[in-house]
Write an enzyme that holds these catalytic residues in place. Structure first.
Site, PDB file in Angstrom:
ATOM      1  N   LYS A  29       0.833  -1.205   0.000  1.00 42.20           N
ATOM      2  CA  LYS A  29       0.000   0.000   0.000  1.00 42.20           C
ATOM      3  C   LYS A  29       0.865   1.250   0.000  1.00 42.20           C
ATOM      4  O   LYS A  29       0.650   2.169  -0.789  1.00 42.20           O
ATOM      5  CB  LYS A  29      -0.921  -0.034   1.232  1.00 42.20           C
ATOM      6  N   ARG A 102      -3.215   3.189   8.569  1.00 40.99           N
ATOM      7  CA  ARG A 102      -3.541   2.023   7.746  1.00 40.99           C
ATOM      8  C   ARG A 102      -2.397   1.025   7.713  1.00 40.99           C
ATOM      9  O   ARG A 102      -1.244   1.413   7.595  1.00 40.99           O
ATOM     10  CB  ARG A 102      -3.830   2.465   6.303  1.00 40.99           C
ATOM     11  N   GLY A 111      -8.367  -7.225   4.236  1.00 38.95           N
ATOM     12  CA  GLY A 111      -9.168  -7.209   5.452  1.00 38.95           C
ATOM     13  C   GLY A 111      -8.543  -7.927   6.631  1.00 38.95           C
ATOM     14  O   GLY A 111      -9.189  -8.133   7.652  1.00 38.95           O
ATOM     15  N   MET A 113      -5.817  -7.055   8.390  1.00 38.26           N
ATOM     16  CA  MET A 113      -5.271  -6.230   9.455  1.00 38.26           C
ATOM     17  C   MET A 113      -6.120  -4.983   9.614  1.00 38.26           C
ATOM     18  O   MET A 113      -7.076  -4.784   8.909  1.00 38.26           O
ATOM     19  CB  MET A 113      -3.815  -5.931   9.165  1.00 38.26           C
ATOM     20  N   ARG A 370      -3.414  -1.306  -6.351  1.00 37.27           N
ATOM     21  CA  ARG A 370      -2.527  -2.472  -6.307  1.00 37.27           C
ATOM     22  C   ARG A 370      -2.903  -3.383  -7.463  1.00 37.27           C
ATOM     23  O   ARG A 370      -4.011  -3.270  -8.007  1.00 37.27           O
ATOM     24  CB  ARG A 370      -2.689  -3.214  -4.979  1.00 37.27           C
ATOM     25  N   HIS A 488     -15.835  -9.394   1.036  1.00 37.25           N
ATOM     26  CA  HIS A 488     -14.755 -10.259   1.528  1.00 37.25           C
ATOM     27  C   HIS A 488     -14.808 -11.641   0.887  1.00 37.25           C
ATOM     28  O   HIS A 488     -13.803 -12.150   0.387  1.00 37.25           O
ATOM     29  CB  HIS A 488     -14.856 -10.362   3.052  1.00 37.25           C
ATOM     30  N   SER A 804      12.989 -43.215 -16.343  1.00 39.59           N
ATOM     31  CA  SER A 804      11.848 -42.436 -15.861  1.00 39.59           C
ATOM     32  C   SER A 804      11.930 -42.451 -14.344  1.00 39.59           C
ATOM     33  O   SER A 804      11.897 -43.514 -13.730  1.00 39.59           O
ATOM     34  CB  SER A 804      10.545 -43.065 -16.336  1.00 39.59           C
ATOM     35  N   CYS A 871       7.676 -39.719 -13.772  1.00 38.80           N
ATOM     36  CA  CYS A 871       6.262 -40.048 -13.660  1.00 38.80           C
ATOM     37  C   CYS A 871       5.945 -40.025 -12.177  1.00 38.80           C
ATOM     38  O   CYS A 871       6.832 -39.949 -11.341  1.00 38.80           O
ATOM     39  CB  CYS A 871       5.968 -41.405 -14.271  1.00 38.80           C
ATOM     40  N   TYR A 891      11.112 -34.704 -20.372  1.00 44.18           N
ATOM     41  CA  TYR A 891       9.663 -34.536 -20.217  1.00 44.18           C
ATOM     42  C   TYR A 891       9.225 -34.795 -18.773  1.00 44.18           C
ATOM     43  O   TYR A 891       9.957 -35.391 -17.987  1.00 44.18           O
ATOM     44  CB  TYR A 891       8.896 -35.483 -21.158  1.00 44.18           C
TER      45      TYR A 891
HETATM   46  P1  ADP Z   1      -7.591  -2.409   3.646  1.00 45.76           P
HETATM   47  O1  ADP Z   1      -6.152  -2.721   3.540  1.00 45.76           O
HETATM   48  O2  ADP Z   1      -8.334  -3.353   4.493  1.00 45.76           O
HETATM   49  O3  ADP Z   1      -8.201  -2.143   2.326  1.00 45.76           O
HETATM   50  P2  ADP Z   1      -7.379   0.418   4.025  1.00 45.76           P
HETATM   51  O4  ADP Z   1      -6.163   0.902   4.712  1.00 45.76           O
HETATM   52  O5  ADP Z   1      -7.389   0.538   2.557  1.00 45.76           O
HETATM   53  O6  ADP Z   1      -7.677  -1.059   4.486  1.00 45.76           O
HETATM   54  O7  ADP Z   1      -8.555   1.234   4.660  1.00 45.76           O
HETATM   55  C1  ADP Z   1      -9.870   0.827   4.668  1.00 45.76           C
HETATM   56  C2  ADP Z   1     -10.756   1.879   4.070  1.00 45.76           C
HETATM   57  O8  ADP Z   1     -10.598   3.139   4.683  1.00 45.76           O
HETATM   58  C3  ADP Z   1     -10.448   2.071   2.618  1.00 45.76           C
HETATM   59  O9  ADP Z   1     -11.542   1.596   1.879  1.00 45.76           O
HETATM   60  C4  ADP Z   1     -10.253   3.542   2.392  1.00 45.76           C
HETATM   61  O10 ADP Z   1     -11.133   3.979   1.403  1.00 45.76           O
HETATM   62  C5  ADP Z   1     -10.585   4.170   3.722  1.00 45.76           C
HETATM   63  N1  ADP Z   1      -9.531   5.128   4.031  1.00 45.76           N
HETATM   64  C6  ADP Z   1      -8.280   4.849   4.389  1.00 45.76           C
HETATM   65  N2  ADP Z   1      -7.540   5.971   4.507  1.00 45.76           N
HETATM   66  C7  ADP Z   1      -8.355   7.006   4.225  1.00 45.76           C
HETATM   67  C8  ADP Z   1      -8.177   8.412   4.162  1.00 45.76           C
HETATM   68  N3  ADP Z   1      -6.996   8.993   4.405  1.00 45.76           N
HETATM   69  N4  ADP Z   1      -9.234   9.159   3.840  1.00 45.76           N
HETATM   70  C9  ADP Z   1     -10.415   8.572   3.585  1.00 45.76           C
HETATM   71  N5  ADP Z   1     -10.652   7.258   3.616  1.00 45.76           N
HETATM   72  C10 ADP Z   1      -9.628   6.462   3.938  1.00 45.76           C
HETATM   73 MG    MG Z   2      -7.878  -0.836   1.054  1.00 43.54          MG
END
Ligand code: ADP
Ligand code: MG
Ligand code: MG
Length: 932
Positions: A29, A102, A111, A113, A370, A488, A804, A871, A891
């Site tokens: 990220k 984050r 989801g 962490m 990503r 999820h 083989s 094999c 092979y």
């Molecule tokens: P994950 O790795 O689980 O996707 P994120 O770090 O992306 O978690 O955060 C979860 C949500 O919070 C994201 O969908 C993002 O849109 C929102 N978010 C994170 N940082 C900001 C920010 N600076 N401003 C507004 N929304 C945020």
């Molecule tokens: Mg995210």
């Protein structure tokens, strides 16, 4: 003096300290935020912020959960830069800066962490926030209650390891209270809550936090910030994250980075929104922008499936969301801007991406990008399309699809005829294609338990959360009543290529979690009932529908993709097949020959009664005379069996292994069969039992089997060889092609090969004479499956024209692990990390691999053109296939359905080797390395 390490990387205002290549240090990220914010080709609207590196996470765990002393001042400095850019100050009551904290590991763990939003909001800064928002009190208190809900859960309870009372965590307690208020006031949605409601809730929540957790909700911005940072680091070792890492084989040592980023608000009103999108459809691969958004909401809301998200464009609409206005309709300018960004991102990254965005008061911000997870179907199509769009070259296209991702394109689907003959009881969103059949369970725990008893289950839930991963993994398929294509369940299932239907609003799960009911048809499906899913269309059926193989010849993208694959690979791919039907199937899947045809197959299963009877007669024969008579009767069966398969293979090489298993495996035990046999042989039952008894061995796997039978009873070898060569001769006489390769199993010394070769040569000249042929092409070779055979390979190769490697037995005898009994201790070996993998599934390269290398080297030292293959189970395992390429085999051979997977793995191996050589060459000639 050592330089102070850099622990904090800033991004924002068109610049960034880091970039996309620094994933190890900044996490995925953080690296991508830096790339989007700072790369000259992009400079996208990313809210400024900074990333605390994964090294800090490592330090944190090595040093009793303490931070490096330099961290604080580096964070302060980066925060000051953000403040300067935005003209706000963190903790300033007049004009406060709020941030999100984050997590972000090297590889995305969706989801898994924790993320905390709106950090820095306190009783003092809230008035400043209201001012910033133009007097929007409702928004400010909504942000405040969200902060309390997230922070008390993630930081104060989970990270501190406080055990929830009555199993009910603070999050759930606050959530229930929120629902209660909505219910009392007759509200439908969170957005109906008024300022006064929210103000009251905030006060109530604070009191509840104090009451349940025994400490106050922090009113100090710095305390909030460092609490949240610590929680992200601690979440790396949380139960869900650890579980996910185990399944995905992500090393524990990697650690996570922490991203602190200035907040933008998608919940500032109807001109604000938040959404997630894929630059192409992640389920089909179609090159169409695909995503969902929610007006007046914060990030988490879309992914959590609280409200049904609206489609960003018509193409993204589904049955649940078709009635909702698209972003394209509602905010055409923003949509266009987003679509442009999508195109720029794809051109820059040369891949399909998954993005998160937020719109604050009509202004677009990018929050994440990503490389997008996709299922195998989409992976193949995207690779082919991008190759044609000239975004990527052929090798890159081939590398874009992981061999195991092909599994789902080759896996069974529900028989369309059976589907037509019945009616689906419900329809949901097709999140993971293919068909699946299983018995319904409603909890992840049950899924795990039932599956461990060998039951096939379908996990049915309202929606899934990271706690369900284990059960989802064990289930044949997943069905959820809520959530969208980015929920999820959909994301996780797609990553695994598992059949999955989400957002199936037609079903309603009972409160006791023991059944579900369809809303319209009133069908009730109870726990343990069978259901069938068509994940490609999103259809749910009651009962067990038949599954059929897919038609890979008519999959246009797969066909084009496999052409690229075959151009790239060197290693040939054969199949293990014992019947004409399997052989034909494998040829369709691209098999270039048969690497293992087991003659004993004809004595098992359908149609085996007569040959098995004759085999038994042969086995219990006492004299050579008796045995020859039985063998003569058996001969036509063996010949026809071999002939049918040779014919299907149309001149492709077919390796036929002579009888391998210990004879006693075939001795009858039931009285009736014994009686018939005794009668046929003209002996009484007692005598027959005595003969059978004499065949018993203490350790049959190391007993009288394989070539040892042919040494004791040369007439058995003779009959088999004659059957094989006559089958070939008959085909040749008919103007067809046949190339049998006669393979002697379980050899350990060249003398065995010499002994058997004499029989083969004699029979060959007899057959040639009988059919009046001056040429009868065939090869003579051996399995290498006893370690000794590998060590004396130079001598074995004096007689054998091909090897083989029988890696099942080689592993068994190399490790001294019984294949059949390994279940009792292997789990302990894996759990204690004594072994990394099950050596029967993936070749142990260190030990067994060494035997293979020695075998090949020594074998080819005598016979340069020695043909070498493998094999056994390993021939279809991608890692093992790559190994086979590296050691110079000709092979691999695997089960028919794994042939395309092995072809792809072989191509990957060839391309990787090419790249490694190019890199070496570039280094050697001191030219600058090709830039990544
Ligand atoms: P994950 O790795 O689980 O996707 P994120 O770090 O992306 O978690 O955060 C979860 C949500 O919070 C994201 O969908 C993002 O849109 C929102 N978010 C994170 N940082 C900001 C920010 N600076 N401003 C507004 N929304 C945020
Ligand atoms: Mg995210
Ligand atoms: Mg064997």
């Amino acid at each position: 003096m050592a330089k102070t390490p850099k622990y904090v990387y800033f991004f924002g205002g068109g610049k960034a300290d880091g970039n996309e290549s620094m994933k190890d240090l900044l996490g995925g990220k953080g690296a991508n935020l830096a790339e989007m914010a700072g790369h000259p080709d992009l400079r996208l609207p990313v809210p400024p912020g900074f990333t605390i590196t994964t090294e800090v996470c490592t330090y944190f765990y090595k040093n009793g959960r303490k931070y490096p002393p330099e961290l604080k001042s580096q964070v302060d400095a980066a925060m000051a830069k953000v403040e300067k850019l935005l003209g706000r100050k963190f903790g300033d009551p007049e004009n406060p800066l709020l941030v999100s904290v984050r997590s972000g590991a090297r590889r995305s763990m969706p989801g898994m962490m924790e993320t905390v939003l709106n950090v820095g909001l306190t009783s003092k800064t809230i008035n400043g926030l209201i001012k910033q928002s133009g007097g929007n009190e409702r928004f400010a208190y909504d942000a405040y209650r969200r902060l309390i809900m997230m922070y008390s859960d993630v930081v104060m309870e989970k990270a501190e390891g406080i055990e929830p009372k009555d199993g009910k965590g603070i999050r759930k307690i606050l959530d229930e209270r929120l629902e209660e208020v909505k219910h009392q006031k007759g509200y439908k949605s969170d957005t109906d809550l008024t300022v006064d409601d929210l103000k009251a809730l905030v006060e109530e929540f604070k009191a509840k936090v104090q009451e349940v957790l025994g400490k106050p909700f922090p009113d100090d911005p710095q305390e909030q910030l460092w609490g949240a940072i610590g929680a992200v680091f601690l979440s790396w070792n949380g139960k869900r994250a650890v579980e996910y890492r185990r399944i995905e084989k992500i090393p524990d040592e990697w650690g996570t980075a922490v991203n602190v980023q200035s907040m933008v608000f998608g919940n500032m009103g109807d001109d604000s929104a938040t959404g997630v999108a894929f630059t192409r459809n992640p389920a089909t691969g179609e090159p169409i922008f695909y995503g969902e958004y929610l007006i007046n909401a914060q990030g988490e809301d879309v992914v959590a499936g609280i409200r049904t998200p609206a489609p960003i464009n018509e193409e993204s609409a589904n049955d649940q969301s078709r009635h909702l206005p698209t972003l394209k309709q509602l905010m055409p300018k923003i949509y266009k801007e987003l679509d442009d960004i999508r195109k720029r991102l794809e051109k820059h990254y040369k891949d399909m991406l998954d993005i998160e965005f937020t719109i604050e008061k009509g202004k677009l911000y990018m929050l994440q990008c990503r490389v997008g997870k996709r299922n195998g179907t989409a992976a193949v199509r995207i690779a082919v399309d991008m190759y044609k769009e000239k975004l990527i070259d052929a090798d890159t296209a081939v590398l874009r699809v992981a061999p195991n991702q092909l599994v789902e394109l080759l896996l069974p689907m529900l028989d369309p005829k059976a589907e037509l003959a019945t009616h689906p009881i419900a329809k949901g969103l097709p999140a993971g294609p293919g068909g699946a059949v299983g018995r319904v369970v409603f909890t992840s725990k049950d899924a795990v338990e039932w599956a461990s008893r060998g039951e096939k289950v379908v996990l049915v839930r309202e929606e899934t959360s990271p706690e369900d991963v284990d059960g989802m993994h064990k289930a044949q398929a997943i069905l959820t009543s809520k959530g969208g294509m980015t929920s999820h369940a959909a994301l996780v299932a797609r990553g695994w290529g598992k059949c999955c239907i989400v957002g199936c609003g037609d079903i309603e799960i009972a409160d006791d979690n023991k059944s579900f009911r369809t809303k319209k048809g009133d069908v009730v499906v109870k726990e343990g009932d069978w259901i069938s899913l068509n994940g490609t269309k999103g259809l749910v059926y009651v009962g067990q529908l038949p599954l059929i193989d897919v038609d890979i010849e008519h999959n246009k993208y797969l066909a084009e993709f496999m052409k690229l694959v075959d151009k790239a690979r060197v290693l040939k791919v054969r199949t293990n097949a014992d019947t004409p039907k399997d052989a034909a199937q494998a040829v369709k899947f691209g098999a270039e020959g048969i690497g293992l045809f087991r003659t004993e197959h004809m004595f098992y299963g359908e149609g085996s009664d007569k040959p098995l009877f004759l085999l038994r007669k042969m086995i219990v024969s006492k004299t050579t005379e008796e045995r020859r008579k039985a063998l003569d009767e058996l001969f036509p069966y063996v010949k026809n069996d071999v002939k049918a398969t040779l014919e299907v293979m149309e001149g492709r090489p077919v390796t036929i292994r002579l009888l391998d298993p210990p004879l006693h495996e075939f001795v009858p035990h039931d009285e009736e069969k014994l009686a018939i046999l005794a009668n046929e042989l003209g002996v009484d039952i007692a005598e027959l039992k005595k003969r059978a008894e004499s065949l018993r061995e203490n350790n049959p796997m190391l007993g009288h089997r394989g070539v040892r039978l042919g040494i004791t009873y040369p007439e058995i070898t003779e009959m088999q060889v004659r059957a094989i060569l006559e089958a070939a001769a008959e085909l040749i006489k008919d103007g067809k092609k046949a190339i049998p390769e006669i393979m002697i199993p379980v050899t350990c010394t060249p003398a065995e090969l010499v002994h058997q070769k004499a029989i083969v040569d004699k029979v060959a000249s007899e057959v040639k004479a009988k059919f009046n042929l001056n040429k009868l092409p065939f090869m003579y070779g051996t399995m290498i499956e006893i370690p000794r055979a590998a060590l004396v390979a130079n001598k074995m190769a004096e007689i054998a024209e091909f090897f083989s490697f029988g890696t099942n037995d080689l592993t068994q005898m190399g490790f001294g692990f019984s294949r059949d009994d390994i279940g009792s201790f292997l789990p302990d070996y894996l759990n204690n990390k004594i072994l990394k993998d099950d050596p029967f599934q993936t070749i142990d390269q260190e030990g067994i691999g060494e035997l293979i290398k020695i075998g090949i080297e020594r074998g080819r030292s005598t016979r340069a053109d020695l043909k070498v293959g493998i094999c056994g189970e390993h021939g279809g395992d991608p890692e093992s296939v790559k190994f086979c390429h590296r050691v110079g085999m000709n092979y691999v051979s695997c089960s028919p359905f794994r042939v395309p997977i092995a072809r792809l793995a072989a191509a990957h191996a060839a391309i990787e080797e090419k790249k490694a050589m190019a890199a070496k060459g570039a280094k050697a000639s001191k030219k600058k390395c090709a830039k990544k």
